[in-house]
Design a protein around this motif. Structure first.
Motif, PDB file in Angstrom:
ATOM      1  N   HIS A 135       0.841  -1.204   0.000  1.00 22.76           N
ATOM      2  CA  HIS A 135       0.000   0.000   0.000  1.00 22.76           C
ATOM      3  C   HIS A 135       0.882   1.262   0.000  1.00 22.76           C
ATOM      4  N   HIS A 158      -2.835  12.930   7.516  1.00 21.38           N
ATOM      5  CA  HIS A 158      -3.249  12.116   6.367  1.00 21.38           C
ATOM      6  C   HIS A 158      -4.517  11.305   6.612  1.00 21.38           C
ATOM      7  N   THR A 188      -7.289  12.291   8.943  1.00 22.83           N
ATOM      8  CA  THR A 188      -8.476  13.132   9.138  1.00 22.83           C
ATOM      9  C   THR A 188      -8.571  14.275   8.134  1.00 22.83           C
ATOM     10  N   ARG A 227      -6.331   0.203  -3.465  1.00 18.22           N
ATOM     11  CA  ARG A 227      -7.603   0.501  -2.794  1.00 18.22           C
ATOM     12  C   ARG A 227      -8.752   0.017  -3.677  1.00 18.22           C
ATOM     13  N   THR A 234     -16.252   9.811   3.013  1.00 11.85           N
ATOM     14  CA  THR A 234     -15.745   9.258   4.278  1.00 11.85           C
ATOM     15  C   THR A 234     -16.747   9.506   5.398  1.00 11.85           C
ATOM     16  N   GLU A 237     -18.144   7.591  16.276  1.00 12.36           N
ATOM     17  CA  GLU A 237     -16.777   7.262  15.845  1.00 12.36           C
ATOM     18  C   GLU A 237     -16.088   8.417  15.127  1.00 12.36           C
ATOM     19  N   THR A 250     -11.985  15.603  11.325  1.00 16.17           N
ATOM     20  CA  THR A 250     -12.547  15.172  10.043  1.00 16.17           C
ATOM     21  C   THR A 250     -13.743  16.048   9.665  1.00 16.17           C
TER      22      THR A 250
HETATM   23  O1  DGI Z   1      -3.822   4.040   7.314  1.00 14.74           O
HETATM   24  P1  DGI Z   1      -4.663   3.752   6.091  1.00 14.74           P
HETATM   25  O2  DGI Z   1      -5.573   2.580   6.289  1.00 14.74           O
HETATM   26  O3  DGI Z   1      -3.865   3.629   4.855  1.00 14.74           O
HETATM   27  O4  DGI Z   1      -5.602   5.027   5.838  1.00 14.74           O
HETATM   28  P2  DGI Z   1      -6.006   6.184   6.848  1.00 14.74           P
HETATM   29  O5  DGI Z   1      -4.885   6.559   7.704  1.00 14.74           O
HETATM   30  O6  DGI Z   1      -6.631   7.264   6.015  1.00 14.74           O
HETATM   31  O7  DGI Z   1      -7.126   5.539   7.728  1.00 14.74           O
HETATM   32  C1  DGI Z   1      -8.274   5.146   7.036  1.00 14.74           C
HETATM   33  C2  DGI Z   1      -9.444   5.036   7.928  1.00 14.74           C
HETATM   34  O8  DGI Z   1      -9.554   6.171   8.752  1.00 14.74           O
HETATM   35  C3  DGI Z   1     -10.710   4.952   7.094  1.00 14.74           C
HETATM   36  O9  DGI Z   1     -11.367   3.744   7.381  1.00 14.74           O
HETATM   37  C4  DGI Z   1     -11.531   6.127   7.543  1.00 14.74           C
HETATM   38  C5  DGI Z   1     -10.930   6.393   8.891  1.00 14.74           C
HETATM   39  N1  DGI Z   1     -11.203   7.722   9.391  1.00 14.74           N
HETATM   40  C6  DGI Z   1     -11.022   8.930   8.828  1.00 14.74           C
HETATM   41  N2  DGI Z   1     -11.523   9.897   9.621  1.00 14.74           N
HETATM   42  C7  DGI Z   1     -12.004   9.262  10.718  1.00 14.74           C
HETATM   43  C8  DGI Z   1     -11.786   7.883  10.579  1.00 14.74           C
HETATM   44  N3  DGI Z   1     -12.153   6.953  11.494  1.00 14.74           N
HETATM   45  C9  DGI Z   1     -12.764   7.389  12.590  1.00 14.74           C
HETATM   46  N4  DGI Z   1     -13.131   6.526  13.509  1.00 14.74           N
HETATM   47  N5  DGI Z   1     -13.034   8.722  12.788  1.00 14.74           N
HETATM   48  C10 DGI Z   1     -12.674   9.689  11.889  1.00 14.74           C
HETATM   49  O10 DGI Z   1     -12.946  10.875  12.083  1.00 14.74           O
END
Ligand code: DGI
Ligand code: FE
Ligand code: FE
Length: 197
Positions: free
Chosen positions: A24, A113, A115, A137, A165, A175, A180
């Motif tokens: 990834h 990266h 939020t 992805r 998202t 959650e 975000t």
């Molecule tokens: O680390 P990766 O899997 O490559 O990607 P990432 O760091 O963007 O994390 C992805 C996840 O983060 C995705 O399932 C959505 C989640 N996410 C983004 N904003 C929020 C969140 N999860 C929660 N619980 N709350 C948020 O505000």
């Protein structure tokens, strides 16, 4: 020659990431490079940010919390309850201490990266978007449209990804991290302001 020793960085990273995460990561690194070729910026910085964005991802959650405590990295109570989110903050710290990254914009791109945040820099947007669209992805909705948009308009693409998202996170509203939501509101306003013009 790049200022970065990517071969050395990859070797080190491979020790800390599982195979899938490493694959990834390569996808994100090359996608960052491609987006940078279209939208501008320093190609080495874009690759370094993409390469290191998930460097803390495979640390067990309890250890993430412990490391944040040890190194005086502030955690919100929401992050303590959702420690996977900490891989972004902790990743920025590890990139600076263990991979000798001192560029503030790269560290911030790693930091935000997951939020996003209001008013992101070009590099921050590139890393956020590359993380979402890299070739491995396959779960997000509208992926082919979002992928095209990424190469046309970073702000519109941020709006689209944050919207999708949040739609997904709304299934469990408790959650959702406020950062975000703030990022979404910001890019929604950018989107609406443009429409009105
Ligand atoms: O680390 P990766 O899997 O490559 O990607 P990432 O760091 O963007 O994390 C992805 C996840 O983060 C995705 O399932 C959505 C989640 N996410 C983004 N904003 C929020 C969140 N999860 C929660 N619980 N709350 C948020 O505000
Ligand atoms: Fe991540
Ligand atoms: Fe990632």
């Amino acid at each position: 020659m790049s200022r970065y020793d990517f071969i050395k960085m990859k070797k080190k990273l491979a020790k800390y990431l599982d195979e899938e995460r490493f694959a990834h990561t390569m996808g994100v690194m090359y996608t960052c490079a491609s987006l940078c070729m279209v939208h501008g910026g320093d190609l080495g910085d874009a690759q370094a940010a993409g390469l290191l964005h998930d460097c803390a991802k495979c640390i067990p959650n309890k250890k993430k919390i412990r490391l944040c405590e040890q190194h005086h990295i502030e955690m919100t109570s929401f992050e303590k309850d959702h420690p996977f989110l900490l891989h972004a903050k902790l990743g920025a710290y590890i990139a600076s201490k263990k991979y000798d990254i001192d560029d503030k914009d790269i560290l911030s791109a790693i930091r935000y990266h997951t939020t996003g945040r209001p008013g992101m820099s070009r590099l921050e947007k590139i890393v956020y978007i590359a993380d979402y669209i890299e070739p491995m992805r396959d779960k997000a909705p509208n992926l082919s449209r979002v992928r095209r948009l990424a190469f046309e308009d970073l702000d519109e693409c941020m709006y689209e990804i944050l919207k999708d998202t949040l739609d997904y996170l709304e299934e469990n509203p408790r959650e959702i991290d406020q950062t975000t939501v703030e990022a979404y509101r910001y890019y929604k306003e950018v989107h609406n302001d443009r429409k009105d013009r």
